[in-house]
Structures are given as structure tokens and as C-alpha cells.
Design an enzyme around this catalytic site. Structure first.
Site, PDB file in Angstrom:
ATOM      1  N   SER A 142       0.876  -1.176   0.000  1.00  0.00           N
ATOM      2  CA  SER A 142       0.000   0.000   0.000  1.00  0.00           C
ATOM      3  C   SER A 142       0.909   1.221   0.000  1.00  0.00           C
ATOM      4  CB  SER A 142      -0.839  -0.018   1.280  1.00  0.00           C
ATOM      5  OG  SER A 142      -1.435   1.221   1.523  1.00  0.00           O
ATOM      6  N   TYR A 155      -2.204  -1.516  10.331  1.00  0.00           N
ATOM      7  CA  TYR A 155      -2.151  -1.614   8.862  1.00  0.00           C
ATOM      8  C   TYR A 155      -0.807  -1.094   8.338  1.00  0.00           C
ATOM      9  CZ  TYR A 155      -4.043  -1.231   4.075  1.00  0.00           C
ATOM     10  OH  TYR A 155      -4.279  -1.365   2.720  1.00  0.00           O
TER      11      TYR A 155
HETATM   12  P1  NAD Z   1     -11.827  -6.240  -0.159  1.00  0.00           P
HETATM   13  O1  NAD Z   1     -12.420  -6.148   1.211  1.00  0.00           O
HETATM   14  O2  NAD Z   1     -12.631  -5.826  -1.327  1.00  0.00           O
HETATM   15  O3  NAD Z   1     -11.316  -7.729  -0.421  1.00  0.00           O
HETATM   16  C1  NAD Z   1     -10.563  -8.426   0.506  1.00  0.00           C
HETATM   17  C2  NAD Z   1     -10.804  -9.916   0.325  1.00  0.00           C
HETATM   18  O4  NAD Z   1      -9.951 -10.597   1.262  1.00  0.00           O
HETATM   19  C3  NAD Z   1     -12.255 -10.334   0.650  1.00  0.00           C
HETATM   20  O5  NAD Z   1     -12.742 -11.155  -0.412  1.00  0.00           O
HETATM   21  C4  NAD Z   1     -12.123 -11.128   1.935  1.00  0.00           C
HETATM   22  O6  NAD Z   1     -13.063 -12.182   2.064  1.00  0.00           O
HETATM   23  C5  NAD Z   1     -10.692 -11.649   1.829  1.00  0.00           C
HETATM   24  N1  NAD Z   1     -10.119 -12.022   3.116  1.00  0.00           N
HETATM   25  C6  NAD Z   1     -10.153 -11.312   4.275  1.00  0.00           C
HETATM   26  N2  NAD Z   1      -9.542 -11.988   5.244  1.00  0.00           N
HETATM   27  C7  NAD Z   1      -9.091 -13.131   4.701  1.00  0.00           C
HETATM   28  C8  NAD Z   1      -8.375 -14.255   5.204  1.00  0.00           C
HETATM   29  N3  NAD Z   1      -8.006 -14.329   6.489  1.00  0.00           N
HETATM   30  N4  NAD Z   1      -8.064 -15.253   4.346  1.00  0.00           N
HETATM   31  C9  NAD Z   1      -8.457 -15.201   3.051  1.00  0.00           C
HETATM   32  N5  NAD Z   1      -9.136 -14.181   2.526  1.00  0.00           N
HETATM   33  C10 NAD Z   1      -9.450 -13.159   3.349  1.00  0.00           C
HETATM   34  O7  NAD Z   1     -10.460  -5.414  -0.046  1.00  0.00           O
HETATM   35  P2  NAD Z   1      -9.497  -4.767  -1.164  1.00  0.00           P
HETATM   36  O8  NAD Z   1      -9.609  -3.297  -1.044  1.00  0.00           O
HETATM   37  O9  NAD Z   1      -9.661  -5.429  -2.475  1.00  0.00           O
HETATM   38  O10 NAD Z   1      -8.078  -5.136  -0.532  1.00  0.00           O
HETATM   39  C11 NAD Z   1      -7.230  -6.143  -1.048  1.00  0.00           C
HETATM   40  C12 NAD Z   1      -5.806  -5.852  -0.611  1.00  0.00           C
HETATM   41  O11 NAD Z   1      -5.398  -4.589  -1.148  1.00  0.00           O
HETATM   42  C13 NAD Z   1      -5.615  -5.753   0.903  1.00  0.00           C
HETATM   43  O12 NAD Z   1      -4.385  -6.354   1.268  1.00  0.00           O
HETATM   44  C14 NAD Z   1      -5.546  -4.259   1.141  1.00  0.00           C
HETATM   45  O13 NAD Z   1      -4.828  -3.933   2.296  1.00  0.00           O
HETATM   46  C15 NAD Z   1      -4.833  -3.813  -0.124  1.00  0.00           C
HETATM   47  N6  NAD Z   1      -4.998  -2.399  -0.427  1.00  0.00           N
HETATM   48  C16 NAD Z   1      -6.232  -1.882  -0.659  1.00  0.00           C
HETATM   49  C17 NAD Z   1      -6.340  -0.532  -0.952  1.00  0.00           C
HETATM   50  C18 NAD Z   1      -7.664   0.103  -1.210  1.00  0.00           C
HETATM   51  O14 NAD Z   1      -7.705   1.345  -1.257  1.00  0.00           O
HETATM   52  N7  NAD Z   1      -8.729  -0.651  -1.418  1.00  0.00           N
HETATM   53  C19 NAD Z   1      -5.187   0.276  -1.010  1.00  0.00           C
HETATM   54  C20 NAD Z   1      -3.956  -0.281  -0.760  1.00  0.00           C
HETATM   55  C21 NAD Z   1      -3.872  -1.640  -0.486  1.00  0.00           C
END
Ligand code: NAD
Length: 260
Positions: A142, A155
């Protein structure tokens, strides 16, 4: 096609960024296992991607904090497709609170999903990559791998930690043809972020509009969200890079929120 018949595991692929990466990989001919806590959603997403092709997709059940589930999921993929070429360690959640109010159980949960999850999935796929002398591990960092924001101690700590893990895997496995890199997105409108908007408005005592305009996008060059497709493109770049030159790196896609 950039990933023709490459066997890929994407964790947290039932939703958001992980699903976008799985979609992009299948469009490039990959065989993709969508690994998620939510097997029903992963299975439904996989069915849709399978129908679209030209690659294939399956949904598998995996809690990335469980060593047994991670090992079983990787074994299932290897039994079906023979190996693992690409791991995208993407599963993640967000919990926001100031440090003094951050429940210890929440801190441990955050580090378990983000850090233990990346460690356990990497540990499980590495022997298969080492046996074939190639592989790509991609971790979902991130902008918070590079800088900090209030309320996000666990985080920010976890996302910084992924840089260290990826660099160590890169060093240990460079001679074995395996690369490890980190994608660092800015804010992307997914369920994870949508949930944070009202929470942050409450914690910071500002409007939801101000959370978006000032907190999330205030430091971007153009006030724009990064998209799932942007991040899938970077994840494709890391997965398909043709040589081992690109390893131990992190790439920020954030509309200029953070520059280095
Ligand atoms: P999201 O909530 O849309 O999807 C996350 C997925 O992870 C969900 O399908 C959930 O069921 C799954 N999950 C959660 N805990 C789990 C576990 N213990 N084992 C297996 N699966 C699990 O979130 P997103 O925004 O798509 O985030 C995905 C990644 O991207 C994360 O690591 C997040 O930190 C990172 N990220 C997101 C953003 C953002 O702005 N959305 C920015 C930077 C980084």
C-alpha cells in the site's frame, strides 16, 4: 498472452483488488485459483471468469492465517494444475482506531492476516517454484508501506513489514529464479475502503465528503481514486516480467499521492 497456462494463486480474490487481478490474469490465459475465506463468493467469481476465458479459474477455501488451510489450498492447486508459477498475496482487512484505543486482539488479527498470510502462502508455494526454477511472488502492499496515516497503526506496520518479507524472499530465491515484489496502491474504491469512509468521518469528526476529498485523495495530483484495473495492470507487470532483473522492488500506483 502474457500468462498463458501460468498457474496463479490470488488470495482475497472473492472481492475488490484480488478479483480484479484474477480477472486480468485469466484474460491473459492464466489458470487462476481464487483463494478466499468466502468460498461461495470465490466460487461464483471463478465461474464467471471461467466462462469469460481464455484462461481458467477455480475458487478455493483459504483462511490465510491458518497454516493448515494454506497448505491444503496450495496442495489442491498443485494437484489440479501441477505447480504454482505466481502467488499474489492480497487478502487483507482494515481496522481503524487510534493506538490508545486499538484493541490488542485487533492488532494481532491485522498482523496475522497481512503478515502471517503473506509468510504462510509464500512458504507453501516456494518449494514448487524452487523445483521448477522459476516463479513470481507479489505482495499487496500500500502507500501505507511507505508512509503513515492516523488511526492505521496495525495496517501501516503490516504493510511496511511486507517490504522486508518480499526483499528477503527476493534475496534468498534470486539464485533459484524466483522474484518477489510489492504493489503499493493508493486509495481504491473497494468494500474495504467504502467501509472506512463513515468510520473515519466519525473518528476524525469530519464529513464523509471531507474524508474522501481531504484524507483519501487530498495529496493526489488530480483528486482521483486509483482503480482496481490500475492495480491489476501493475500486478500483471510484476507477474509477467520476462527476466529476473525486477525483484525486491515496490511500485506505487496512487495518482501521485506518494512519490519517491
Ligand atoms: P476487499 O475487502 O474488497 O477484499 C478483501 C478480500 O480478502 C475479501 O474477499 C475477503 O473475504 C478476503 N479475506 C479477508 N480476510 C481473509 C483471510 N483471512 N483469508 C483469506 N481471505 C481473506 O479489499 P481490497 O480493497 O480489495 O483489498 C485487497 C488488498 O489490497 C488488501 O491487502 C488491502 O490492504 C490492499 N490495499 C487496498 C487498498 C484500497 O484502497 N482498497 C489500497 C492499498 C492496499
Amino acid at each position: 498472452m502474457k500468462l498463458d497456462k501460468k498457474v496463479c494463486i490470488v488470495t482475497g480474490a472473492a472481492s475488490g483488488i484480488g478479483l480484479g487481478i484474477a480477472r486480468r490474469y485469466v484474460a491473459e490465459g492464466a489458470l487462476v485459483a481464487l483463494a478466499d475465506l468466502n468460498l461461495d463468493a470465490a466460487g461464483a467469481a471463478a465461474a464467471e471468469l471461467n466462462a469469460a476465458g481464455p484462461g481458467e479459474a477455480i475458487g478455493i477455501a483459504m483462511d490465510v492465517t491458518s497454516e493448515d488451510q494454506v497448505n491444503a489450498g496450495v496442495a489442491q492447486v498443485v494437484a489440479k494444475w501441477g505447480t504454482v508459477d505466481v502467488l499474489v498475496s492480497n487478502a487483507g482487512i482494515q481496522i481503524v482506531n487510534p493506538v490508545e484505543n486499538f484493541a490488542y486482539a485487533d492488532w494481532k488479527k491485522m498482523l496475522a492476516i497481512h503478515l502471517d498470510g503473506a509468510f504462510l502462502t509464500s512458504k507453501a508455494v516456494l518449494p514448487h517454484m524452487q523445483a521448477q526454477g522459476s516463479g513470481a511472488i507479489i505482495m499487496m502492499g500500500s502507500v501505507h508501506s511507505k508512509t503513515a496515516s492516523p488511526l492505521k497503526s496495525a495496517y501501516v506496520t503490516a504493510k511496511h513489514g511486507l517490504l522486508g518479507l518480499a526483499r528477503t524472499i527476493a534475496r534468498e530465491n534470486g539464485p533459484k529464479g524466483i522474484r518477489a515484489n510489492v504493489v503499493c496502491p493508493g486509495f481504491v474504491l473497494t468494500p474495504l475502503v467504502e467501509k472506512q469512509i463513515p468510520q473515519q468521518a466519525k473518528e476524525l469528526n469530519i464529513s464523509e465528503e471531507d474524508v474522501v476529498k481531504k484524507v483519501m485523495l487530498g495529496q493526489t495530483v488530480d483528486g482521483e481514486f486509483t482503480t482496481i484495473e490500475d492495480i491489476a495492470e501493475v500486478a500483471l507487470f510484476f507477474a509477467s516480467f520476462p527476466t529476473n532483473a525486477l525483484t525486491g522492488q515496490s511500485l506505487i500506483a496512487s495518482h501521485g499521492w506518494f512519490m519517491e
